[in-house]
Each structure stands twice: as C-alpha cells, then as structure tokens.
Scaffold this motif. Sequence first.
Motif: not given
Length: 461
Positions: A113, A147, A166, A169, A171, A180, A195, A199, A208, A210-211
């Motif tokens: 992020p 995001l 996107v 994600l 989170a 996930r 997802t 956002v 978050i 990782e995206a």
Amino acid sequence: MDTPLLPERLDAALRARLGDGWLLGEDTRRRHGEDSSKRWALPAAVALPRSVEDVVAIVRACHEHRVPIVARGAGTSSTGAAIPYGGGVVVSFERMARVLEIRADDRQAVVQPGVLNGDLQHALAPRGLFWPPDPASAGQCTIGGNLACNAGGPHAVKYGATRDNVLGLVAVTGTGEIIRVGSSTTKDATGYDLTHLLVGSEGTLALIVEATLKLAPLPTRRASLRASYADVASAGAAVARIMAQPATPSMLEFMDAACIRLVREVGGADIADAGALLMIEADGDAGTLPHVVEALERAARGDGMVELASASDPAANEALWAARKALSPALRTIAAGKINEDVVVPVSRLPALVAGIEALAREFDLPIVAFGHAGNGNLHANILFDPDDAAQSARAHAALPRLFTLTLSLGGTLSGEHGIGVAKRDFMTEAFDAPTLAAMRAVKAALDPDGILNPGKVLPP
C-alpha cells in the motif's frame, strides 16, 4: 491538544515488535496527524509496519485495548480522512512500499500500500503498461490512499477509477484477521464482491496490506483538442455528443468562464475568452488515432462552438494542456481560503450544475469556479474566500451545503474521487436514506465490531 495515553502493555508489546518503527515523539506525531485538508490532531503513537505480520500485531494489540487506528498513506487527502481525532495509533505504510510483482503477460501488478502512484507508473512504463488512476497528486499519493478513497483523475472517463482497476486485496480487519478478497482473474462470479466494498471505504473496514491491480497497455500516441463555446449549455451539449459516440476520449475536461479568465489573466495561458471550454484527449496507435480524433472533432462541433484547436505532437499537446495545468496555481493567487468539492452529476445535468454554481456565487457574493472531468460529470467546485474575513468565511461555509443540495437534486452524489472523510460525513444523511445507512453500519460492525478503524469517518454519528 491533549492526547490519551496508551496502555502500558500495548506500548511495551508494539515497542518490542516494531523497534524503530514505533514512534512517540511529538513532532513525528504531529506530522503524521495532519493531511492536505489543513486539519490536524495528535495521535498517541505512530506505527511503521514492515510486513503484514506487523500490521496484524498492531491491530490485535489495539483491538485488545480498544485503541483507535488510523491508516495513513502520504497524507494527500482533502477531506480529513487521515486525521486521528480519537488519538490512538496512526499506521503509516511508508515502509511497506514495494512493487512485489509485475505480471506483464496477465497485465497485473501486485503491490504494497505504501507504493507511490508515480513510482508504480515508472516501473510499468518499460513494459508498455500503466495503471489508469491518475489523481492530481499522483507524484506524491500512495496506492493505499488511492484504494482508500477510490481515486480517479482525468483518465477515468475511458479507463475507470481505482475501483475499476483492482482485482484483489489482502486486508486486516478490525479484529486482526487477514482476509483475501477478489482473485487474479478479470472475471469472477464467486461469492460477495468484498474487493470493491473495501475500495473507497477510507480505512474504516480493514487495513489494505496488498493489492493486485489491473493494468492497461500504454498508448503509443496521444492527440489533444481544445474546444471553446459561447456558453455552458453549448459545451454541455457537446459533452453529451462526445460521450454518445463510439470513440471514447481518454480525457474530457471542462472549465467554466471564471476558470478561463483565471488561466488567461493570472496563469498567462494563451487562450481566448469564452463561456466554457472543453479539453479533449484521445489515445491509440498510428493506425487508429486519426479516426478517433476525427470522430471527436465531429462530435465537438455544434451550435455555440467558438473555436476548435488541435494538436498531435507532444509539444503541441503540452501547450494545449498548459491551460488546465495553470488553473490550480492561479486559484492560489486570488484567495487564501478554498473549499474544493468534487461533486458528480449525470453528464446530461452538467449545464444545470454549472448554472446552479454560478447562481450560488452571485447569492453568496464569492468567486466559485468549476472545472473537472466532464466525461464523468465530475466537477471540482472551488469556493474561494479570505479566511481572515469572518463574513466571507461564514458565507463560504453557508454556500457548501447548498452546493450539496443542488448536486443531489440533480441526481448526483457527494464525491467522485476525494471521498467523504469528515468534510462531507454529516451530509451523508441527505445522500442516503436511513435503511441504507443502517446497512452500511452493519457492514462496518461485521468487519470492525469495536469501531477502532478510523472512527468518526464516512458514516455520520
């Protein structure tokens, strides 16, 4: 400003876990307690995680002690979305700033992020790819921040905003659980679409970490048009014609008469006076671009058009877009105070929105200039005033709710890309009915049952 002290056990646990990533100095806390909205509050601590596991540890410790958490990117929010009003811990992702993977064959990138939008674009360009969201702060803002507020920008008219780009994600919820959501595929009809729920949630539902982003091929060529019109109605009709034909512009920007005067008189732009202006860009390759430009020129022509200028080489393109780029600096020269709202209406209602804004400017005796992303119906209405003049300040803040009421009456919405934060939170009751707000609160309670994630943002009390 008084700041609540942290529980000793939490302080000891996170000090041991994060080392020099656990910061308690007042100057550091102040820097991480403000953003571009000019608001600020002092957090009790600043946490700089290096990994997903660090984030989990932070959230679990704060959840155990009911300590608020505010996630932070680069602090470019204009709505106060990253202000830690409840004290607690600011989680800054500046040390989680890696592009983890670029999957060129799948047109995907996996990022942390804290990656800057501009840095990601530089990493993608050699592979002939780009990530479409391009807010004005692209050089400074983070992907996590994009995001969080569903950032857009001029290219959203063709390529969509953040939510449209996107795929998945990772989170951490308000209880410290890793979820996930989404996938690495461009089609997915499996379960609830969490997802796109995350956002735009401004860090109120989960952090978050990782995206997986959807990328687009970098166009090889661009061309620009600048069309001026006698009045807003003529420009609005042109926008409708442009968006109704098959050749979608890659940008379609609008300036009202006040903006045109500003960029001419203050910004020094070489542009004729007019009632309204459209900046149009097309992209493509050598084979297709001329046909797209021709179609856009036909659509731009019509009753009320005063002038149409075009450019196809980079230098000429830059000259045409200089007028748009000169606008924000010009605004800063005429007023120390500015309320900038990014309201959105259906494209067909743009003339009515601009006419309403002009009426508000006359009623409140203040400059209100409008410009922005005409192809999406998304205008930046800037209410300009002197903050040292109590009467002007009062009129400016009285005009704001009227702007929102006007927007909603035209079938519009409060924000196209800035988000809600605290600046527009109390107007959410006008935008949504009670059952809808109750559903939003139920979602919040499911992912953050103790309400520790960015409390006081988005949803009204």
